[in-house]
Design an enzyme around this catalytic site. Sequence first.
Site, PDB file in Angstrom:
ATOM      1  N   TYR A 177       3.081   5.278  12.022  1.00 62.39           N
ATOM      2  CA  TYR A 177       3.321   3.864  12.322  1.00 62.39           C
ATOM      3  C   TYR A 177       4.262   3.131  11.375  1.00 62.39           C
ATOM      4  CZ  TYR A 177      -0.551   3.554   8.960  1.00 62.39           C
ATOM      5  OH  TYR A 177      -1.349   3.700   7.865  1.00 62.39           O
TER       6      TYR A 177
ATOM      7  N   ARG B 161       0.866  -1.186   0.000  1.00 61.79           N
ATOM      8  CA  ARG B 161       0.000   0.000   0.000  1.00 61.79           C
ATOM      9  C   ARG B 161       0.896   1.227   0.000  1.00 61.79           C
ATOM     10  NH1 ARG B 161      -2.405   1.001   5.422  1.00 61.79           N
ATOM     11  NH2 ARG B 161      -1.085   2.838   5.338  1.00 61.79           N
TER      12      ARG B 161
ATOM     13  N   HIS C  89      -3.780   4.597   4.310  1.00 65.85           N
ATOM     14  CA  HIS C  89      -4.922   3.673   4.275  1.00 65.85           C
ATOM     15  C   HIS C  89      -6.109   4.333   3.573  1.00 65.85           C
ATOM     16  CE1 HIS C  89      -7.955   0.823   5.467  1.00 65.85           C
ATOM     17  NE2 HIS C  89      -8.623   1.779   6.078  1.00 65.85           N
TER      18      HIS C  89
HETATM   19  C1  LIG Z   1     -15.511  -5.422  10.637  1.00 58.46           C
HETATM   20  C2  LIG Z   1     -14.641  -4.214  10.466  1.00 58.46           C
HETATM   21  N1  LIG Z   1     -13.800  -3.880  11.454  1.00 58.46           N
HETATM   22  C3  LIG Z   1     -13.022  -2.783  11.328  1.00 58.46           C
HETATM   23  C4  LIG Z   1     -13.086  -2.008  10.217  1.00 58.46           C
HETATM   24  C5  LIG Z   1     -12.236  -0.762  10.107  1.00 58.46           C
HETATM   25  N2  LIG Z   1     -11.214  -0.972   9.081  1.00 58.46           N
HETATM   26  C6  LIG Z   1     -11.395  -0.530   7.832  1.00 58.46           C
HETATM   27  S1  LIG Z   1     -10.164  -0.998   6.819  1.00 58.46           S
HETATM   28  C7  LIG Z   1      -9.335  -1.785   8.067  1.00 58.46           C
HETATM   29  C8  LIG Z   1      -8.047  -2.480   7.775  1.00 58.46           C
HETATM   30  C9  LIG Z   1      -8.194  -3.470   6.669  1.00 58.46           C
HETATM   31  O1  LIG Z   1      -6.963  -4.001   6.323  1.00 58.46           O
HETATM   32  P1  LIG Z   1      -6.798  -5.045   5.150  1.00 58.46           P
HETATM   33  O2  LIG Z   1      -7.806  -6.138   5.296  1.00 58.46           O
HETATM   34  O3  LIG Z   1      -5.380  -5.439   5.108  1.00 58.46           O
HETATM   35  O4  LIG Z   1      -7.223  -4.250   3.844  1.00 58.46           O
HETATM   36  P2  LIG Z   1      -6.527  -2.940   3.221  1.00 58.46           P
HETATM   37  O5  LIG Z   1      -7.274  -1.778   3.782  1.00 58.46           O
HETATM   38  O6  LIG Z   1      -5.098  -2.951   3.572  1.00 58.46           O
HETATM   39  O7  LIG Z   1      -6.755  -3.030   1.743  1.00 58.46           O
HETATM   40  C10 LIG Z   1     -10.040  -1.659   9.260  1.00 58.46           C
HETATM   41  C11 LIG Z   1      -9.591  -2.180  10.554  1.00 58.46           C
HETATM   42  C12 LIG Z   1     -13.995  -2.398   9.216  1.00 58.46           C
HETATM   43  N3  LIG Z   1     -14.137  -1.688   8.087  1.00 58.46           N
HETATM   44  N4  LIG Z   1     -14.752  -3.503   9.353  1.00 58.46           N
END
Ligand SMILES: Cc1ncc(C[n+]2csc(CCOP(=O)(O)OP(=O)(O)O)c2C)c(N)n1
Lengths: 402, 334
Positions: free
Chosen positions: A309, A296, A300
């Site tokens: 971080y 990434r 985010h």
């Molecule tokens: C059930 C849930 N918990 C928390 C969140 C908040 N949240 C949004 S994105 C994220 C991280 C996701 O990481 P990853 O699965 O690696 O996907 P990326 O964003 O890196 O593409 C979090 C914790 C959410 N959207 N849904």
Amino acid sequence: MSSPEQWTHPEPGGGPAATAAKPTPEQVIAGLRATNEGGAELVELLTPEGERVANPEFDQYVDDIGAEQLRGLYRDMVLVRRADREGNALQRQGQLGIWVPLLGQEAAQIGAGRALKPQDMVFPSYREHGVAWCRGVKPEQILATFRGTQHSDWDPVEHRFHPYTIVIGNQVLNATGYAMGQKFEGKVGNEPDAEATMVFFGDGATSQGDVHEGFVWAAVYDAPVVFYCQNNQWAISEPTERQSRLPLYQRARGYGFPGIRVDGNDVLACLAVSRWALEQCRSGNGPVLIEAFTYRMDAHTTSDDPTRYRLSDELEAWKLKDPIERVRVHLVRSGMAEQEFFDEVQLEADQLASELRAYCFNMPDPPAERIFSQVYAGGNPLLERQRDEYVQYLAGFEGGAH
Amino acid sequence: MDQRTAVTAASTKLTMGKAINSGLRAAMERDPKVIVMGEDVGKMGGVYRITDGLQKDFGEHRVLDTPLAESGIVGTAVGLAVRGFRPVCEIQFEGFIFPAFDQINSQVAKLHYRTQGMLKVPLVIRVPFGGGVGAVEHHSESPESLFAHLPGIKVVSCSNPVDAYWMIQQAIECDDPVLFFEPKRRYHEKAEVDTEATPYPLFRSRVVREGSTATLAAYGPMVKTCLDAANAATEDGHELEVIDLRTLSPLDLDPVFESVRRTGHLVVVSEAPGEVSIASEIADRVQRECFYSLEAPVLKVTGFDTPYPPSKVEEEYLPDLDRVLDAVDRSLAW
Ligand SMILES: Cc1ncc(C[n+]2csc(CCOP(=O)(O)OP(=O)(O)O)c2C)c(N)n1
Ligand SMILES: [Mg+2]
């Protein structure tokens, strides 16, 4: 001397226990984070330096990719990156509430997206603007979600591209159920209209119960679903080792289906591996887990500040593996494209961005009545009353009653 | 002078977010068994920075960046609580609490009852909730009624920095599991917080503005909306009494009954969909307790009974000053 691979590939009986959840300083120095190394089992067809390397297993899946097709993949990646950067800029200028950048993940998404056939079904998470592009969803149609004019704005049936899912992991079960339906309706086999489903999720998502349950269901029902995990190394502020001791693709073994790690910054490898996995599924050998090892490159979302971080060294190391640059170098070195082509693509990208921009500025807000519509397919008299009362209340302001 | 405005040596101006942060810090200093766990709460200090600096000061064993799974967060917190810890879980946004719903309903709420009181589950689940922040789906909901409906857990919501500072500490000290709803759109509101004051009890509602014309009852984000409405209403010569409910389960309605007996008019305000809700429960209880004092039916000003809409129309969805005053007018004109 033990290696990171040993720590992360615990073979039965051999090697030290995997300790990725709490690496020692020595292990970290030795590269346990392995943030820019995919490991020995990484499928790569085009190196970061733009060199085509032979792969006896996967070359056959891209043997139709000549100069024209490769230029097409390059164009796709440049255009989706340009649209992504414009989305980011529009948020900065207050035109969007938030933007979720795909920067750095162009190859992972275009490779997978271009491997899909029209009859296949796709379940994205929320970062898959590149896959959306491949499904014929225009960048404009993605803006509604992030501008807050609609939750989702494309026709999922027409595009065979489900709405974005924000609740991490939910869509993995939904995709698995859809794939079970494809199987139940006899769409798996050797007919040309055989179907498969591909579902996208992140490294963080692999911890969710929904994702594990999706793996279990898919295995039990032989569902033709490709689990496409983009391991971009981060789940907001948490590195992948907060989610797993094991490289993610190896988890598949525990559920009883194949898992494979591909260089997620290599569009050719992503295309080949995705085509292979989809073919496995269409012909009845699914499911398959693909871990696209990528990075990434941006925050985010536009609400996030990654300097809190992660170190910029990591970013610098990954810049050298840029998914677009390696294709450009390869096209030039092998004489498959002239400067004129690159100029044309650039022009097209600029035009796409300015159209996107103009579209965004002209997006109307939905009327207040939108709140009440399409809650139920069969209507609900209570809501109709709430709507009527509210419209009447609003009308009171126009008459100067308030 | 009311303690909320008292300025003493121990008094500092804090935002609500910072007040919760300070409250967490105080609880962690007092009791080594208090641990914080959730997604992005450690190194980053939470997406709203509510746990900022805690991992740095208390270490990784007391502030845990957990894997991304809410059922995991709450389910393991139950085990930790049974083991003697006092976990404070953060759910990143209210829309993501639902993977944990099973653990909350089946274990958190019932373990004490199931074991004839032999086990306690002293954990806190912090949940930023509510809308008005221009967010995408699942970041603006108000699901508190669903949890208030579960016997066995307590549900509270703070509306200002002073309460936030004390209520989080009181929730952590409580031997029952507490769902702690934080009005995210008020995180940046500031107030003077006196850390040496005597805190108001956790499970009690309170009058935050006195008045005699009509009563407004609200909690969390809507308390400020009601106070603004009450200020505006003075132009029409109306003195509205505003009650901050603070505790949603158990409800503490005595101050509401007492107020309604004086004013004869009640408007309950909440962002949540109004049907089968905390607002409905209050209407029911008030009509039974204050039947002969009421000069109009209890009115509700709530979110509509729809999913939370796209953010471009959320201002229309959310109760605002005008809708509150419109309801007051309707009640007075009954
Ligand atoms: C059930 C849930 N918990 C928390 C969140 C908040 N949240 C949004 S994105 C994220 C991280 C996701 O990481 P990853 O699965 O690696 O996907 P990326 O964003 O890196 O593409 C979090 C914790 C959410 N959207 N849904
Ligand atoms: Mg990720």
